[in-house]
Design an enzyme around this catalytic site. Structure first.
Site: not given
Ligand SMILES: *Cc1c(COP(=O)(O)O)cnc(C)c1O
Length: 375
Positions: A221, A270, A316-318, A168, A138, A40
């Site tokens: 995951r 700045y 700065c921005m850039d 999670h 969540r 992701k």
């Molecule tokens: C992002 C995420 C993960 C991965 O987590 P890591 O700490 O990067 O391994 C696993 N499960 C869910 C639901 C997540 O949102």
């Protein structure tokens, strides 16, 4: 956004490190466990398509992303493995996911009821994973009755293929296991309520896996570990020890584009937050907060040539400015973030400096910085 290919600034990604981290984790899995690579947020800033392609080479079983568009990007790039969208997708896009063989997360009963007509009108079957909120607060089911009703709704329902059920953890990266264990118990309770037999019942993220939390998970995951970073996010504290060796893959590199002397009393940046108290040599680096290198980095030491030099004045921005110990040539290499975990400008040190975590520092580096792959 156009990547800036005509300026000397880029994010470098060591693909050998990426492959090695995944291979180490696969070796560490229990015999019946599979690895889903979490790519992701553009693979945590490393570039989703390229990382997914490397992950396929070393034998991952599937992928997780946060939003449907990220899954579609992988499909367009020719990734054929299972892909699970971890976030909540609006029901009207359920058919799009189904057509592309993408699995969606179910947050509640209403989502199922609302997506069913969308699917049945189009004679489609959607692959789904039921999310359980076991304490993250969540997404997912958190009430028994609703979870049981969802199970009944799904029994013999041709529009859904229930592939998975997951939760999670909020604190798998903590040395204190009490909240973690309360989530394990809560999830076990929901497993007992199941009337279906999903193939994948999964809970492990990187932390739960590499810190050897003993809990059943059909797949891991695996996110932050791919990128070689320790998931323990003790602010400014020592990392917990991981069961596998992780090698950071990302570095952020630029060059000096100007070097000049400023005199006593002259300011930099700045608001003139830095004032020279003698003649000083200032180097300018062509990256800024618009690249995701935030203003809080003022004062952080980055490596210029072989010297660690403080960023002076506001970012700065850039562009940003560094105070150099001596005259250096335009074109001198600048390492803003090092992939050496021991370096004072490692991503962990950088994250500590800005009161954040390396996940955030990596994700913020935006598309204006080209990703350059090596190894
Ligand atoms: C992002 C995420 C993960 C991965 O987590 P890591 O700490 O990067 O391994 C696993 N499960 C869910 C639901 C997540 O949102």
């Amino acid at each position: 956004m156009v990547p800036g290919i005509h300026r000397p600034a880029a994010v470098y990604v060591d693909l050998a490190a990426i492959r090695q981290n995944i291979k180490e984790e696969i070796k560490h899995l229990r015999p019946d466990q599979k690895l889903f690579a979490v790519v992701k947020a553009n693979a945590y800033g490393h570039g989703a398509v390229r990382i997914a392609q490397e992950a396929v080479k070393v034998g991952v079983s599937g992928f997780c992303v946060a939003i449907l568009d990220e899954a579609l990007e992988l499909r367009r790039a020719g990734i054929i493995q299972p892909i699970l969208v971890l976030g909540v997708t609006p029901v009207k896009y359920a058919p799009l996911a189904a057509v592309n063989g993408i699995s969606l997360t179910v947050p509640n009963l209403k989502w199922l009821q609302d997506s069913e007509p969308e699917l049945s009108q189009n004679h489609l079957q959607l692959k789904i994973h039921l999310a359980v909120d076991s304490g993250m607060g969540r997404i997912g089911f958190s009430e028994d009755e609703e979870f049981i009703a969802a199970n009944e709704f799904l029994l013999n329902n041709q529009n859904f293929n229930v592939e998975g059920m997951f939760t999670h953890f909020a604190s798998a990266d903590s040395s204190d296991d009490s909240y973690f264990l309360s989530q394990v118990d809560r999830f076990a309770h929901f497993k007992k309520l199941l009337k279906l037999k999903p193939r994948w019942i999964h809970v492990d993220n990187t932390a739960a896996s590499v810190f050897n939390k003993r809990v059943h998970s059909d797949l891991v995951r695996f996110g932050i570990g791919i990128y070689g970073l320790n998931p323990s996010s003790n602010p400014a504290g020592p990392d917990l020890k991981t069961a596998i060796k992780l090698k950071p893959a990302m570095s952020f590199v630029s060059e000096l584009v100007q070097v000049h002397t400023i005199h006593k009393g002259q300011g930099v940046g700045y608001g003139s937050t830095y004032i020279a108290d003698q003649d000083e040599i200032i180097g300018t680096v062509p990256v800024g907060y618009a690249d995701g290198f935030i203003r809080k980095f003022q004062g952080f030491k980055i490596k210029v040539g072989s010297e660690y030099c403080p960023i002076v004045g506001r970012v700065c921005m850039d562009q940003l400015m560094v105070k150099l110990p001596c005259k250096m040539a335009v074109g001198t290499k600048v390492i803003l973030i090092s992939n050496d975990p021991q370096a004072p400008n490692s991503i962990k040190k950088a994250a500590d400096y800005v009161d954040s975590i390396h996940y955030e520092v990596a994700c913020l580096l935006d598309d204006r910085l080209p990703r350059i792959y090596y190894n």
